[in-house]
Structures are given as structure tokens and as C-alpha cells.
Scaffold this active site. Structure first.
Site, PDB file in Angstrom:
ATOM      1  N   LYS A  77      10.176   0.710   6.597  1.00 23.51           N
ATOM      2  CA  LYS A  77      11.640   0.826   6.508  1.00 23.51           C
ATOM      3  C   LYS A  77      12.278  -0.507   6.112  1.00 23.51           C
ATOM      4  O   LYS A  77      13.183  -0.543   5.280  1.00 23.51           O
ATOM      5  CB  LYS A  77      12.181   1.325   7.848  1.00 23.51           C
ATOM      6  CG  LYS A  77      13.641   1.726   7.840  1.00 23.51           C
ATOM      7  CD  LYS A  77      14.009   2.545   9.044  1.00 23.51           C
ATOM      8  CE  LYS A  77      13.906   1.802  10.348  1.00 23.51           C
ATOM      9  NZ  LYS A  77      12.589   1.703  10.952  1.00 23.51           N
ATOM     10  N   THR A  79      10.784  -2.838   4.405  1.00 21.91           N
ATOM     11  CA  THR A  79      10.385  -3.055   3.009  1.00 21.91           C
ATOM     12  C   THR A  79      11.315  -2.297   2.064  1.00 21.91           C
ATOM     13  O   THR A  79      11.750  -2.836   1.036  1.00 21.91           O
ATOM     14  CB  THR A  79       8.927  -2.611   2.801  1.00 21.91           C
ATOM     15  OG1 THR A  79       8.086  -3.313   3.725  1.00 21.91           O
ATOM     16  CG2 THR A  79       8.461  -2.894   1.383  1.00 21.91           C
ATOM     17  N   ARG A 100      17.485  -7.148  11.196  1.00 22.12           N
ATOM     18  CA  ARG A 100      17.247  -7.716  12.523  1.00 22.12           C
ATOM     19  C   ARG A 100      16.230  -8.844  12.438  1.00 22.12           C
ATOM     20  O   ARG A 100      15.441  -8.921  11.505  1.00 22.12           O
ATOM     21  CB  ARG A 100      16.695  -6.642  13.474  1.00 22.12           C
ATOM     22  CG  ARG A 100      17.687  -5.568  13.847  1.00 22.12           C
ATOM     23  CD  ARG A 100      17.038  -4.526  14.750  1.00 22.12           C
ATOM     24  NE  ARG A 100      15.985  -3.792  14.055  1.00 22.12           N
ATOM     25  CZ  ARG A 100      15.082  -3.035  14.648  1.00 22.12           C
ATOM     26  NH1 ARG A 100      15.080  -2.923  15.967  1.00 22.12           N
ATOM     27  NH2 ARG A 100      14.180  -2.376  13.952  1.00 22.12           N
ATOM     28  N   LYS A 111       2.308  -3.913  15.477  1.00 23.84           N
ATOM     29  CA  LYS A 111       3.199  -3.379  14.454  1.00 23.84           C
ATOM     30  C   LYS A 111       3.481  -4.378  13.328  1.00 23.84           C
ATOM     31  O   LYS A 111       3.722  -4.011  12.195  1.00 23.84           O
ATOM     32  CB  LYS A 111       4.526  -2.933  15.095  1.00 23.84           C
ATOM     33  CG  LYS A 111       5.427  -2.155  14.144  1.00 23.84           C
ATOM     34  CD  LYS A 111       6.658  -1.647  14.883  1.00 23.84           C
ATOM     35  CE  LYS A 111       7.528  -0.804  13.961  1.00 23.84           C
ATOM     36  NZ  LYS A 111       8.145  -1.580  12.886  1.00 23.84           N
ATOM     37  N   ALA A 279      14.904  -0.561  19.433  1.00 32.54           N
ATOM     38  CA  ALA A 279      15.610   0.685  19.133  1.00 32.54           C
ATOM     39  C   ALA A 279      15.275   1.801  20.108  1.00 32.54           C
ATOM     40  O   ALA A 279      15.999   2.787  20.174  1.00 32.54           O
ATOM     41  CB  ALA A 279      15.304   1.134  17.711  1.00 32.54           C
ATOM     42  N   PHE A 307      13.261   2.401  13.977  1.00 29.95           N
ATOM     43  CA  PHE A 307      12.573   3.673  14.165  1.00 29.95           C
ATOM     44  C   PHE A 307      13.264   4.808  13.390  1.00 29.95           C
ATOM     45  O   PHE A 307      13.908   4.577  12.377  1.00 29.95           O
ATOM     46  CB  PHE A 307      12.418   3.996  15.650  1.00 29.95           C
ATOM     47  CG  PHE A 307      11.584   2.999  16.409  1.00 29.95           C
ATOM     48  CD1 PHE A 307      10.368   2.566  15.910  1.00 29.95           C
ATOM     49  CD2 PHE A 307      12.010   2.481  17.621  1.00 29.95           C
ATOM     50  CE1 PHE A 307       9.599   1.635  16.599  1.00 29.95           C
ATOM     51  CE2 PHE A 307      11.239   1.550  18.321  1.00 29.95           C
ATOM     52  CZ  PHE A 307      10.030   1.137  17.804  1.00 29.95           C
ATOM     53  N   PHE A 387       2.507   4.477  -0.641  1.00 32.70           N
ATOM     54  CA  PHE A 387       1.450   3.616  -0.120  1.00 32.70           C
ATOM     55  C   PHE A 387       0.201   3.763  -0.993  1.00 32.70           C
ATOM     56  O   PHE A 387      -0.013   4.820  -1.614  1.00 32.70           O
ATOM     57  CB  PHE A 387       1.095   4.014   1.320  1.00 32.70           C
ATOM     58  CG  PHE A 387       1.991   3.415   2.365  1.00 32.70           C
ATOM     59  CD1 PHE A 387       1.511   2.485   3.264  1.00 32.70           C
ATOM     60  CD2 PHE A 387       3.331   3.787   2.460  1.00 32.70           C
ATOM     61  CE1 PHE A 387       2.331   1.926   4.239  1.00 32.70           C
ATOM     62  CE2 PHE A 387       4.154   3.247   3.421  1.00 32.70           C
ATOM     63  CZ  PHE A 387       3.653   2.314   4.323  1.00 32.70           C
ATOM     64  N   TRP A 415       7.113  -2.015  -2.479  1.00 28.92           N
ATOM     65  CA  TRP A 415       6.069  -2.925  -1.986  1.00 28.92           C
ATOM     66  C   TRP A 415       5.323  -3.528  -3.170  1.00 28.92           C
ATOM     67  O   TRP A 415       5.105  -4.731  -3.229  1.00 28.92           O
ATOM     68  CB  TRP A 415       5.089  -2.184  -1.065  1.00 28.92           C
ATOM     69  CG  TRP A 415       4.143  -3.117  -0.343  1.00 28.92           C
ATOM     70  CD1 TRP A 415       4.276  -3.603   0.916  1.00 28.92           C
ATOM     71  CD2 TRP A 415       2.935  -3.704  -0.862  1.00 28.92           C
ATOM     72  NE1 TRP A 415       3.229  -4.447   1.233  1.00 28.92           N
ATOM     73  CE2 TRP A 415       2.394  -4.530   0.162  1.00 28.92           C
ATOM     74  CE3 TRP A 415       2.252  -3.614  -2.069  1.00 28.92           C
ATOM     75  CZ2 TRP A 415       1.214  -5.254   0.002  1.00 28.92           C
ATOM     76  CZ3 TRP A 415       1.078  -4.347  -2.241  1.00 28.92           C
ATOM     77  CH2 TRP A 415       0.564  -5.155  -1.210  1.00 28.92           C
TER      78      TRP A 415
END
Length: 562
Positions: A77, A79, A100, A111, A279, A307, A387, A415
Site C-alpha cells: 500500500k 509502494t 506515516r 512486516k 491502525a 491495513f 508482484f 514497484w
């Protein structure tokens, strides 16, 4: 035979990027020299004078990036947020990205950080993912100073008659450290304080983090800090920071931390990074000051909420937008092949295997998040974040489903390609904004009871059939009404992995009930936290944390930071 090129890590890509001086990035936005406080060559804090100088300037259009329920590794998210900002920049739009700050807990855990990835990163990523400009350390210090003030007050005679069994303020640390969840302090005899049970939360779960992120000025910060409830006295009456008389000291410790931080992306798009509440425990979005400043400096603001839409977006819209008086113009819902396969029943170890049937089943999860954004009356675009390993058939299945159901969708390759990979997404977002079909409205009213607020979120956002309360939660509801907190906003603490309060209920569960096991007042932040399931405010490290791969070379360069 053509050899396959090795894929560079995010860190390798970042370390080979050429950065502009932060003064040049500030020049792009018309920031004046005395409004910039330098933290080296590539980082700076921004003065609140910018908001005063530009108070009559029209606000830029705010684009909120959210997602479906994520996998443990995240769906990119951040990215997509960075990539969309870069794409708008390529389309010659004056854009500011607002993110953030990363927590060291997930960074050292599993993560990862929160600076994006590949060719859609904010830089310098090593600094941002580690200590940055010290904001989280300042919040940690202020939080723990308050703990020290509480214990000292009791030790020095306890004029406020604080019941040391009812102290609700915990110490914090910005790391995952399960051993500190429950501790005893004050041991060693009378000279060392009064023994009592205590515990640690992770810094980003501190109410001070939420307060700093919702404050609109340093005066408002001080006012909010003064309202924070830290304990109850022997008559079960709340004790606040104002009662202790330390709101001024706490504000002093946060006087620099409240200033937003300016950095840049790999393509030199301006980015403001500030604040980082979790979150699933707090409201999960960057600071109000940073977002409002970005809106004064740019024609478009791309920001994110943590999230899925059931957590970050719901709280952004109900808590942050409401508190700050801002309105997003469009929402981007990030989806990935792997997350949809997981919601379709595929195990983590089998995600690399093509599975069209699982994707079709998983699309029910995406459908619910789209419905939630529609319930808020906001325009949206689905971003299919590509991906490595996603097959053409899998991606086309998702694209066709969206097209057949009239959901705007864009294949997003930010990406790999940076801003260029988000051009289609950027154009579709602009298209949705220009349609002027924004009918933004809240799903509950401020005057609703806490029970009504919880029920409306549970039904309209999660798809639950109802809400149940433990006896503890019912008793706390009565106490909150007695204390006059029953009209505060609600911040739901829930697992990020499911629409329900059970992380094992993947996809789009039906016929389920949300159980509220406990309430925690965050009066300074302006909301009541409703805890469901087994939400931990101090996470633990995995068996093989990311920290095991981290190191530094003889020149001081980071190694293994993603």
C-alpha cells in the site's frame, strides 16, 4: 542463452539513487528558507508558519490509499501511495505525498518498514526506517516521563489519592518486546517507589502518538495532552494529566516532534512523513498537521491509512477527517493476486501456484471493501498491485471481474517501473475526481451512543450481523456515560487479517457477531478504543526476525534493511 537479471532489493535500489538537496525539494513547493529546519542534506522539518502563510490558499485534492485485508507481509500500500504520487508528478501535477513514519517494531520484526519499495520509495530509506528525525523517540520519552510523574506523585504522598491498582497509563518502547507486556515496578524497598503492576506498549500504540497526530497546533496538542486519563483515584474518579500539572512539560518534550518532516521519493517527488499510530489499535494515519500542510502546498495529496479499508480507511474517514475538517476526493483500494488467493483459501506456502478458482473466491473480500467505500459516498479506483510471479491469467481474472461489475481498475507496476507504472492509475483517479460524484458522508453521527457507533461500524463496514459485549465491557460503558465520555468517537481495535474479529475467518465471512471485550478511553485523542479479539498493544518478534539479516558495512552503510 540470456541470463536472468538478479532482482535488486529495496535497499540496493535506494542506495544507488541520486537525491536532490532537501532545499531543492522545498523550492518545488514554494517553501521559504526560514520555514525549513535542516536535518542533514536530505531531511528537514517544516515550520507551522507555512499553514499561517497559506491559510487563504485553496486546499489540494486529497486521495486516500487503502486496501483489502492484507497478508502478514503487506500488500504494498505504501509502494502504491508513493508510485501514484510519482505518476501524478510525471503528469505535471503539483503533488505532495503524505505518509506515516515507520515503527522499529515491524522494521525489526517481519512486516518491514513503511517507505514503499522498488522504484517507488521515499528516501533516505535507511534514515526513515530507523531513527529519522527522532519523533518516535520524543513520543517515547514524553510517554515514559508521564509514567515517572505518576509514580513520583504516589511516592511523594499521593495528594490526588491515586489508586495504584487502577493506573491505566503504561510505559512504551518502540520495539517488539513481549517480555515487557506485564512487569512489576517499584521493587527494592521504600526508597525505590511504591510496588505495583505495570506494563509496556509499543510506542506507536501510545495515546500520545494518537494525540500528536490529531492535534491541529501546539496549543491544541497541549489541550489534548491535558485531557488524557492516566489513572483513577480511590473513589474510582478519573485522574488526568491536567490533575498532575505536567501537560506543559509533555508539550515541551514534543515541541519539535509536532513539526512534519520533508523528504523526497526516488523520482524527487516531495513527501511529508509524520506520525505513525498503529491502525489496528489506534487510528492508523499520518498527522493532521502534515496532511493539512500537504494540501496547502500541493494541488494533489496522496496519503494512506494502515491495513484494509475496514480499519485504516474507516478510521481515517470517521476520526481523522472528522477531527480535521478534511474531505478526501477519491479512494484507491489496493488489491494483490496473492492476497486474493489467500482469501480464497490458499495456504501461504502455495501462493506461487496459479489458482484461478481461489482468486474468484477471494474477490468477495475486495467486493466488501468496495461496498464500504461506496457506503461513504466516495469515488474509488481499484489498484491491482503487480508482484513478481503473478500470472497473466490471474491478473486478467481480477481485471475482468472489476470491469464486469463497473469497478474502475488499473494494473499498477510501480514497484518495478516507478511513476511510469502508475500512470494509468493516476489518470483514472483524476477521472473519478473530475466526475464530481463525491457524496461523502459518515456512517454514524457524533451524537450517537457508543453502542450505536459500534453497531453501525460492525454492520456497514465488517458485514457483521450484530455486536455482543462482555460483562467487563458493559460495566465500562456505564462508567463512560457517568464520566461524560459517551459521545466520543469510536476507534475499533480489530485484527487486520479478517473482516471479522477472528483472523482465521478469511474472505467475506457472513452471519458472524463482533464481540467487544473491553473499552479504553483515549479522551485526549477524542475517541474510545473498543477492543475485539486478541489485539496486543505490545507485539512480539517472530522466530526469525528481519533483524537477523541486518548489519552495517565498514563505511557505515546499512545491509539487509529489506
Amino acid at each position: 542463452m540470456k541470463l536472468k537479471t538478479a532482482i535488486k532489493s529495496d535497499l540496493e535500489i535506494a542506495q544507488h539513487a541520486t537525491l536532490k538537496s532537501i532545499e531543492k525539494i522545498a523550492d518545488q513547493l514554494g517553501i521559504e528558507e526560514d520555514e525549513l529546519e535542516l536535518y542533514g542534506k536530505y531531511k528537514a522539518k517544516l515550520s507551522h508558519r507555512i499553514l499561517e502563510r497559506l491559510k487563504d490558499q485553496k486546499d489540494g485534492k486529497i486521495i486516500l490509499v487503502t486496501s483489502i485485508n492484507p497478508t502478514p507481509a503487506g500488500e504494498g500500500k505504501s509502494t502504491v501511495t508513493v508510485g501514484l504520487g510519482q505518476a501524478l508528478h510525471k503528469l505535471n501535477k503539483k503533488v505532495v505525498i503524505a505518509l506515516r513514519e515507520p515503527s522499529l517494531g515491524p522494521t525489526m520484526g517481519v512486516k518491514g518498514g513503511a517507505t514503499g519499495g522498488g522504484y517507488s520509495q521515499v528516501l533516505p530509506m535507511e534514515d526513515i526506517n530507523l531513527h529519522f528525525t527522532g519523533d518516535l523517540h520524543a513520543i517515547t520519552t514524553a510517554n515514559n516521563a508521564l509514567s515517572a510523574f505518576i509514580d513520583n506523585h504516589i511516592h511523594q504522598g499521593n495528594e490526588l489519592k491515586i489508586d495504584h491498582r487502577r493506573i491505566v497509563w503504561k510505559r512504551v518502547l518502540d520495539l517488539n518486546d513481549r517480555a515487557l507486556r506485564n512487569v512489576v515496578v517499584g521493587l527494592g524497598g521504600p526508597a525505590h517507589g511504591v510496588p505495583r503492576e505495570d506494563g509496556f506498549d509499543i510506542t506507536v500504540a501510545s495515546e500520545i502518538m494518537a494525540v500528536l497526530c490529531l492535534a491541529t497546533s501546539i496549543e491544541n496538542l497541549k489541550e489534548r495532552l491535558s485531557k488524557m486519563v492516566v489513572a483513577y483515584n480511590i473513589d474510582n474518579e478519573p485522574i488526568t494529566v491536567k490533575d498532575l500539572g505536567v501537560e506543559g512539560a509533555l508539550t515541551l518534550l514534543l515541541k519539535d516532534a509536532i513539526k512534519p518532516n520533508l523528504v523526497q521519493t526516488i523520482e524527487h517527488t516531495p513527501a511529508i512523513i509524520h506520525g505513525g499510530p498503529f491502525a489496528n489499535i489506534a487510528h492508523g494515519s499520518n498527522s493532521v498537521i502534515a496532511t493539512k500542510m500537504a494540501a496547502k502546498l500541493g494541488d494533489y495529496v496522496v496519503t494512506e491509512a494502515g491495513f484494509g479499508a475496514d480499519l485504516g480507511a474507516e478510521k481515517f474517514l470517521h476520526i481523522k477527517a472528522r477531527s480535521a475538517g478534511i474531505k478526501p476526493e477519491a479512494v484507491v483500494i489496493v488489491a494483490t493476486v496473492r492476497a486474493l488467493k489467500m482469501h480464497g483459501g490458499v495456504q501461504k506456502e502455495d501462493l506461487s501456484i496459479e489458482n484461478i478458482e481461489a482468486i474468484k473466491n477471494g474477490l468477495h473480500n475486495l467486493a466488501k471493501h468496495i461496498e464500504t467505500i461506496q457506503n461513504f459516498g466516495l469515488p474509488y479506483v481499484v489498484a491491482l498491485n503487480k508482484f513478481t510471479g503473478d500470472t497473466e491469467k490471474e491478473m486478467s481474472t481480477i481485471m475482468e471481474w472489476c470491469q464486469n461489475h463497473n469497478h474502475p481498475i488499473a494494473l499498477t507496476e510501480v514497484w518495478e517501473k516507478g511513476g511510469e507504472g502508475g500512470i494509468d492509475l493516476a489518470k483514472k483517479v483524476i477521472q473519478q475526481i473530475e466526475k464530481k460524484e463525491n457524496r461523502f458522508s459518515y456512517l454514524y453521527e457524533e451524537d450517537d451512543s457508543i453502542e450505536d457507533k459500534v453497531l453501525k461500524i460492525a454492520k456497514n463496514v465488517y458485514g457483521a450481523k450484530g455486536v455482543e459485549y462482555t460483562s467487563k465491557a458493559k460495566k465500562q460503558l456505564e462508567e463512560m456515560k457517568k464520566n461524560g465520555w459517551d459521545k466520543l468517537l469510536v476507534c475499533m481495535a480489530k485484527t487486520q487479517y479478517s473482516l471479522s474479529d477472528d483472523p482465521k475467518k478469511i474472505g467475506r465471512p457472513t452471519n458472524f457477531t463482533i464481540t467487544i471485550r473491553e473499552f479504553r478511553p483515549s479522551v485526549g485523542a477524542g475517541f474510545i478504543v473498543a477492543l475485539t479479539g486478541e489485539i496486543l498493544s505490545m507485539p512480539g518478534l517472530p522466530k526469525h526476525p528481519a533483524a537477523l539479516k541486518m548489519d552495517v558495512d565498514p563505511s557505515g552503510n546499512a545491509i539487509g534493511l529489506f
